[in-house]
Design an enzyme around this catalytic site. Structure first.
Site, PDB file in Angstrom:
ATOM      1  N   HIS A  56      -9.043   4.953   4.788  1.00 51.42           N
ATOM      2  CA  HIS A  56      -9.318   4.348   3.579  1.00 51.42           C
ATOM      3  C   HIS A  56     -10.920   4.533   3.571  1.00 51.42           C
ATOM      4  O   HIS A  56     -11.407   4.690   4.661  1.00 51.42           O
ATOM      5  CB  HIS A  56      -8.778   3.042   3.445  1.00 51.42           C
ATOM      6  CG  HIS A  56      -7.543   2.599   3.527  1.00 51.42           C
ATOM      7  ND1 HIS A  56      -6.529   2.345   2.821  1.00 51.42           N
ATOM      8  CD2 HIS A  56      -6.497   2.529   4.731  1.00 51.42           C
ATOM      9  CE1 HIS A  56      -5.365   1.988   3.074  1.00 51.42           C
ATOM     10  NE2 HIS A  56      -5.576   2.132   4.380  1.00 51.42           N
ATOM     11  N   GLU A 138     -10.571   1.451   7.641  1.00 48.19           N
ATOM     12  CA  GLU A 138     -11.332   1.699   6.326  1.00 48.19           C
ATOM     13  C   GLU A 138     -12.598   2.111   6.813  1.00 48.19           C
ATOM     14  O   GLU A 138     -13.297   1.316   7.903  1.00 48.19           O
ATOM     15  CB  GLU A 138     -11.823   0.182   5.851  1.00 48.19           C
ATOM     16  CG  GLU A 138     -10.602  -0.624   5.090  1.00 48.19           C
ATOM     17  CD  GLU A 138     -10.103  -0.035   3.642  1.00 48.19           C
ATOM     18  OE1 GLU A 138     -10.987   0.706   3.096  1.00 48.19           O
ATOM     19  OE2 GLU A 138      -9.293  -0.714   2.930  1.00 48.19           O
ATOM     20  N   ASP A 186      -8.982   7.553  -2.055  1.00 54.90           N
ATOM     21  CA  ASP A 186      -9.776   7.628  -0.847  1.00 54.90           C
ATOM     22  C   ASP A 186      -8.981   8.254   0.392  1.00 54.90           C
ATOM     23  O   ASP A 186      -7.829   8.224   0.348  1.00 54.90           O
ATOM     24  CB  ASP A 186     -10.042   6.179  -0.609  1.00 54.90           C
ATOM     25  CG  ASP A 186      -8.595   5.080  -0.476  1.00 54.90           C
ATOM     26  OD1 ASP A 186      -7.960   5.202  -1.226  1.00 54.90           O
ATOM     27  OD2 ASP A 186      -8.947   4.333   0.513  1.00 54.90           O
TER      28      ASP A 186
END
Length: 205
Positions: A56, A138, A186
């Site tokens: 992400h 992330e 993303d």
């Protein structure tokens, strides 16, 4: 000046490699990560072992880096009045397993043994609810701004560790946009998948 910048970047990457050289997995926690435990998780389905890695990106506020806001969002303590953008997201109960900051720092919020709430409505192949069987990482960034060398180095090292412990293969390492294409974009075109996948091959060759 360019040679000085290259030397400084080399020093930073060397420090990251050294810092993560003893990276181990200990009861679902990565030993070199800064731990910020989140309650935004629950138990995986019985006997479920992570078999999907989802990449992400995130920045809070959008397009801004640094600060405490990602930690605050993932731990349910984001103040709605700290920025106009936060009013719409402060109530969300979300968290990835890990975050890689722009400087390569690794932060972990949820044990890899637990089901982090990172993917949302999602599908991989014929399976829905990807949170059940995935690990979410992330990268601090946006779809369009290049990610840093430091982030790629840390991501490579984390991925190599995960490959040692979980039934992951190259075709089961994907972006958030691959499992939720109608909702998510993303990690975006700025993420260099070729560089990343080649680094994984080199690590395991």
């Amino acid at each position: 000046m360019k040679s000085q910048n290259r030397a400084e970047n080399h020093d930073i990457l060397s420090q990251i490699l050294l810092r993560n050289s003893e990276m181990k997995l200990e009861q679902g926690w990565i030993s070199t990560a800064r731990k910020v435990p989140s309650m935004h998780c629950n138990t995986r389905p019985e006997s479920e072992v992570p078999s999907l890695l989802v990449i992400h990106n995130i920045s809070l506020p959008p397009g801004e880096f640094g600060g405490p806001w990602i930690d605050r969002l993932f731990t349910g303590t984001l103040p709605a009045d700290a920025h106009p953008f936060f009013a719409d997201i402060a109530q969300l109960r979300v968290a990835a397993h890990c975050l890689i900051r722009r400087d390569g720092e690794l932060v972990q919020y949820v044990s890899l043994d637990e089901r982090a709430w990172h993917a949302g409505i999602s599908q991989f192949g014929d399976r829905e609810n990807c949170n059940d069987f995935s690990i979410g990482i992330e990268l601090e960034g946006t779809d369009t701004l290049p990610y840093t060398d430091a982030q790629y180095v840390t991501l490579q090292q984390v991925t190599a560790l995960l490959l040692q412990h979980y039934p992951l293969t190259a075709d089961r390492i994907i972006g958030h946009s691959d499992i939720a294409p109608a909702r998510k974009t993303d990690p975006g075109p700025a993420f260099d998948w070729v560089r990343y996948k080649q680094s994984i091959k080199q690590e395991n060759s």
